[in-house]
Scaffold this motif. Structure first.
Motif, mmCIF file in Angstrom:
data_model
loop_
_atom_site.group_PDB
_atom_site.id
_atom_site.type_symbol
_atom_site.label_atom_id
_atom_site.label_comp_id
_atom_site.label_asym_id
_atom_site.label_seq_id
_atom_site.Cartn_x
_atom_site.Cartn_y
_atom_site.Cartn_z
ATOM 1 N N VAL A 1 26.169 61.945 35.596
ATOM 2 C CA VAL A 1 25.027 61.893 36.516
ATOM 3 C C VAL A 1 25.311 62.725 37.764
ATOM 4 C CG1 VAL A 1 23.630 60.372 37.983
ATOM 5 C CG2 VAL A 1 24.209 59.677 35.650
ATOM 6 N N TRP B 1 25.140 66.652 38.338
ATOM 7 C CA TRP B 1 23.856 67.376 38.333
ATOM 8 C C TRP B 1 23.007 67.099 39.570
ATOM 9 C CZ3 TRP B 1 24.451 71.037 35.143
ATOM 10 C CH2 TRP B 1 25.135 70.841 33.940
ATOM 11 N N LEU B 2 23.546 66.273 40.480
ATOM 12 C CA LEU B 2 22.775 65.889 41.666
ATOM 13 C C LEU B 2 23.383 66.483 42.917
ATOM 14 C CD1 LEU B 2 22.203 62.086 40.901
ATOM 15 C CD2 LEU B 2 20.727 64.017 40.298
ATOM 16 N N ASN C 1 15.411 62.417 40.017
ATOM 17 C CA ASN C 1 15.543 61.443 38.937
ATOM 18 C C ASN C 1 16.950 61.439 38.354
ATOM 19 O OD1 ASN C 1 15.469 63.890 37.609
ATOM 20 N ND2 ASN C 1 13.984 63.276 36.085
ATOM 21 N N TYR C 2 17.323 60.301 37.820
ATOM 22 C CA TYR C 2 18.561 60.212 37.043
ATOM 23 C C TYR C 2 18.500 58.963 36.178
ATOM 24 C CZ TYR C 2 20.165 56.680 40.352
ATOM 25 O OH TYR C 2 20.255 55.548 41.119
ATOM 26 N N LEU C 3 19.316 58.978 35.128
ATOM 27 C CA LEU C 3 19.352 57.869 34.182
ATOM 28 C C LEU C 3 20.816 57.608 33.826
ATOM 29 C CD1 LEU C 3 17.159 56.271 32.533
ATOM 30 C CD2 LEU C 3 17.509 57.947 30.715
ATOM 31 N N HIS D 1 21.937 55.733 28.362
ATOM 32 C CA HIS D 1 20.552 55.801 27.895
ATOM 33 C C HIS D 1 20.010 57.228 27.781
ATOM 34 C CE1 HIS D 1 20.975 51.588 28.747
ATOM 35 N NE2 HIS D 1 19.836 51.353 28.134
ATOM 36 N N HIS D 2 20.893 58.224 27.948
ATOM 37 C CA HIS D 2 20.423 59.625 27.837
ATOM 38 C C HIS D 2 19.963 59.932 26.413
ATOM 39 C CE1 HIS D 2 22.848 61.418 31.484
ATOM 40 N NE2 HIS D 2 21.983 60.487 31.839
ATOM 41 N N ILE E 1 13.612 58.690 27.335
ATOM 42 C CA ILE E 1 13.170 57.757 28.381
ATOM 43 C C ILE E 1 12.652 58.497 29.614
ATOM 44 C CG2 ILE E 1 13.947 55.967 30.011
ATOM 45 C CD1 ILE E 1 15.832 54.952 27.772
ATOM 46 N N SER F 1 11.607 61.647 29.951
ATOM 47 C CA SER F 1 10.380 62.423 29.668
ATOM 48 C C SER F 1 9.167 61.503 29.700
ATOM 49 C CB SER F 1 10.460 63.083 28.295
ATOM 50 O OG SER F 1 11.562 63.952 28.246
ATOM 51 N N THR G 1 16.621 72.560 39.263
ATOM 52 C CA THR G 1 17.789 71.934 38.630
ATOM 53 C C THR G 1 18.947 72.921 38.708
ATOM 54 O OG1 THR G 1 17.769 72.800 36.360
ATOM 55 C CG2 THR G 1 16.171 71.077 36.855
ATOM 56 N N THR H 1 20.308 71.505 31.037
ATOM 57 C CA THR H 1 19.277 71.707 30.010
ATOM 58 C C THR H 1 18.379 70.489 29.853
ATOM 59 O OG1 THR H 1 20.999 72.924 28.881
ATOM 60 C CG2 THR H 1 18.995 72.550 27.639
ATOM 61 N N ARG I 1 14.295 70.419 30.284
ATOM 62 C CA ARG I 1 13.410 69.997 29.180
ATOM 63 C C ARG I 1 12.463 68.870 29.629
ATOM 64 N NH1 ARG I 1 11.108 72.090 26.147
ATOM 65 N NH2 ARG I 1 11.012 70.542 24.484
ATOM 66 N N LYS J 1 8.598 69.397 29.215
ATOM 67 C CA LYS J 1 7.806 68.496 28.369
ATOM 68 C C LYS J 1 6.658 67.864 29.145
ATOM 69 C CE LYS J 1 9.970 66.199 25.093
ATOM 70 N NZ LYS J 1 10.984 65.334 24.425
HETATM 71 C C1 LIG Z 1 18.160 64.831 33.045
HETATM 72 C C2 LIG Z 1 18.009 63.407 32.558
HETATM 73 C C3 LIG Z 1 17.217 62.620 33.609
HETATM 74 C C4 LIG Z 1 17.221 63.445 31.248
HETATM 75 O O1 LIG Z 1 16.884 62.129 30.872
HETATM 76 P P1 LIG Z 1 16.788 61.701 29.334
HETATM 77 O O2 LIG Z 1 16.027 60.423 29.251
HETATM 78 O O3 LIG Z 1 18.139 61.740 28.747
HETATM 79 O O4 LIG Z 1 15.913 62.901 28.755
HETATM 80 P P2 LIG Z 1 15.041 62.831 27.411
HETATM 81 O O5 LIG Z 1 15.728 61.963 26.423
HETATM 82 O O6 LIG Z 1 13.642 62.545 27.810
HETATM 83 O O7 LIG Z 1 15.203 64.321 26.892
HETATM 84 C C5 LIG Z 1 14.386 65.365 27.294
HETATM 85 C C6 LIG Z 1 14.778 66.589 26.543
HETATM 86 O O8 LIG Z 1 16.035 67.070 27.004
HETATM 87 C C7 LIG Z 1 16.950 67.189 25.927
HETATM 88 N N1 LIG Z 1 18.239 66.772 26.467
HETATM 89 C C8 LIG Z 1 18.550 65.597 27.060
HETATM 90 N N2 LIG Z 1 19.834 65.629 27.461
HETATM 91 C C9 LIG Z 1 20.324 66.847 27.112
HETATM 92 C C10 LIG Z 1 21.587 67.485 27.266
HETATM 93 N N3 LIG Z 1 22.599 66.864 27.888
HETATM 94 N N4 LIG Z 1 21.730 68.731 26.789
HETATM 95 C C11 LIG Z 1 20.709 69.364 26.188
HETATM 96 N N5 LIG Z 1 19.478 68.814 26.031
HETATM 97 C C12 LIG Z 1 19.306 67.571 26.484
HETATM 98 C C13 LIG Z 1 16.433 66.259 24.868
HETATM 99 O O9 LIG Z 1 16.857 66.664 23.594
HETATM 100 C C14 LIG Z 1 14.932 66.430 25.054
HETATM 101 O O10 LIG Z 1 14.489 67.663 24.550
HETATM 102 P P3 LIG Z 1 13.722 67.824 23.171
HETATM 103 O O11 LIG Z 1 12.573 66.870 23.229
HETATM 104 O O12 LIG Z 1 13.346 69.235 23.158
HETATM 105 O O13 LIG Z 1 14.702 67.402 22.115
HETATM 106 C C15 LIG Z 1 19.359 62.725 32.284
HETATM 107 O O14 LIG Z 1 20.092 63.527 31.397
HETATM 108 C C16 LIG Z 1 20.163 62.523 33.542
HETATM 109 O O15 LIG Z 1 20.058 61.496 34.203
HETATM 110 N N6 LIG Z 1 21.015 63.504 33.896
HETATM 111 C C17 LIG Z 1 21.864 63.432 35.086
HETATM 112 C C18 LIG Z 1 21.057 63.477 36.374
HETATM 113 C C19 LIG Z 1 20.103 64.653 36.408
HETATM 114 O O16 LIG Z 1 20.375 65.701 35.857
HETATM 115 N N7 LIG Z 1 18.976 64.486 37.118
HETATM 116 C C20 LIG Z 1 18.009 65.552 37.299
HETATM 117 C C21 LIG Z 1 18.461 66.447 38.392
HETATM 118 S S1 LIG Z 1 17.437 67.868 38.567
#
Ligand SMILES: CC(C)(COP(=O)(O)OP(=O)(O)OC[C@H]1O[C@@H](n2cnc3c(N)ncnc32)[C@H](O)[C@@H]1OP(=O)(O)O)[C@@H](O)C(=O)NCCC(=O)NCCS
Length: 247
Positions: free
Chosen positions: A51, A54-55, A162-164, A168-169, A173, A175, A199, A204, A208, A212
Motif C-alpha cells: 500500500v 504507491w501513496l 484510495n487504498y485497499l 483484498h487486492h 473491490i 473498481s 498515480t 498498473t 486500471r 474502468k
Molecule cells: C490500486 C488499488 C486500490 C486497486 O484496488 P483493487 O480492488 O485491487 O483493484 P481491482 O480488483 O478493482 O482491479 C482493477 C484492475 O486492476 C488490475 N490490477 C489490480 N491490481 C493489479 C496489480 N498489482 N498489477 C496489475 N494489475 C492489477 C486488475 O486486474 C483489474 O484490471 P482488469 O479488470 O483489467 O483485470 C489497490 O491495488 C491498492 O490499494 N493499491 C495500493 C494503494 C494505491 O495504489 N492507491 C492508489 C494510489 S493512486
C-alpha cells in the motif's frame, strides 16, 4: 417522488449508520462513514509495502499518533455533511435533494457472516491538486481558484485518494467502490463533472481502476516529485462526465 436527503444511501437498521453496499459478487463489502475506532485499523494497512509504496500523502512509518490526528478530521467531515442533510430535511421536508461538498461514506468494510465488519480500505474525494500543471505559480493559482468554487459548481475539478488492504487486492473491490460512489453520490449529489487522477508510474492496478471508471490516460509527467527519497513520474488521467457517458 420525494426522497430522504440521504438518498440513495441505505441505513443500517441496528445502528442507524448510512452505507452503500457493493453489487454482487462483492456484496459482502459496504462503504460507511469513518468511525472513531478506525484509528487502530488504518495503521497496519498504511504500513504495508503493498500500500504505502504507491501513496504520497500518508506519512511512513504510519503511527497510531498519525491515525489519532487523521481519523477525527474525516469523522467530523462526514458528520458535517450528514448534519447538513438532516437539517435540510427538517427545514425543507420533501424538498429537492441538496448538493453537498463531500461524500459522507468512504470507509470500505468487509461484513463477516456474524454481521460484524472489518475495515479494509478508504476512498475519499478531494479537490484537485493539479499535479500536471508544471509552473509552480500557475499551479498555486489554479488550485486556489478551484478551492474557491461554491459547493455544487459543476466546473470544480475533483480527485480521489484510495487504498485497499493487500489481502483484498485484485477482486474488483476498488473498481466497484469507485463506480458506486461516482454514480450514486458524486455525480448526482456533489455535481462532479470533471476529475483528474494521478498515480506513480508502475501502479498498473490504480490506472486500471481509473480506466474502468471512464478515465482516459493522457500521458506521463515529471513534476519533480521525490517521495521517500525516490524520484516519481506520474501517470495523468482525465475524466469528464460527458465523455464518460458516451464511452
Ligand atoms: C490500486 C488499488 C486500490 C486497486 O484496488 P483493487 O480492488 O485491487 O483493484 P481491482 O480488483 O478493482 O482491479 C482493477 C484492475 O486492476 C488490475 N490490477 C489490480 N491490481 C493489479 C496489480 N498489482 N498489477 C496489475 N494489475 C492489477 C486488475 O486486474 C483489474 O484490471 P482488469 O479488470 O483489467 O483485470 C489497490 O491495488 C491498492 O490499494 N493499491 C495500493 C494503494 C494505491 O495504489 N492507491 C492508489 C494510489 S493512486
Amino acid at each position: 417522488m420525494s426522497h430522504s436527503q440521504l438518498y440513495p444511501l441505505e441505513i443500517n437498521s441496528a445502528t442507524g449508520e448510512p452505507f452503500f453496499r457493493l453489487p454482487s459478487p462483492n456484496d459482502n463489502i459496504i462503504i460507511t462513514p469513518p468511525r472513531a475506532k478506525d484509528e487502530q485499523a488504518v495503521v497496519p494497512i498504511l504500513n504495508d509495502p503493498g500500500v504505502y509504496q504507491w501513496l504520497e500523502g500518508p506519512p511512513f512509518p504510519y503511527t497510531p499518533e498519525h491515525a489519532a490526528s487523521w481519523i477525527p478530521l474525516i469523522v467530523n467531515a462526514a458528520k458535517a455533511v450528514l448534519d447538513e442533510l438532516k437539517e435540510e430535511e427538517c427545514v425543507n421536508p420533501g424538498g429537492p435533494l441538496k448538493a453537498v461538498g463531500d461524500c459522507p461514506v468512504r470507509m470500505i468494510r468487509e461484513v463477516k457472516k456474524d454481521g460484524t465488519d472489518v475495515y479494509i480500505g478508504d476512498i475519499g474525494f478531494r479537490r484537485c491538486l493539479y499535479e500536471d500543471v508544471l509552473d509552480p505559480k500557475e499551479r498555486k493559482e489554479v488550485i486556489a481558484a478551484n478551492d474557491r468554487k461554491e459547493v455544487g459548481d459543476p466546473t470544480i475539478c475533483w480527485s480521489i485518494g484510495n487504498y485497499l488492504a493487500p489481502s483484498h487486492h485484485g477482486r474488483g473491490i476498488m473498481s466497484m467502490a469507485f463506480g458506486l460512489l461516482l454514480g450514486a453520490w458524486a455525480i448526482p449529489r456533489m455535481k462532479v463533472r470533471s476529475m483528474r487522477g494521478y498515480t506513480f508510474v508502475g501502479n498498473t492496478g490504480s490506472v486500471r481502476v481509473f480506466e474502468k471508471n471512464g478515465y482516459i490516460l493522457k500521458g506521463i509527467v515529471d513534476n519533480g516529485k521525490v517521495v521517500r527519497g525516490e524520484k516519481k513520474l506520474l501517470n495523468v488521467l482525465y475524466w469528464n462526465y460527458q465523455e464518460s457517458k458516451s464511452s
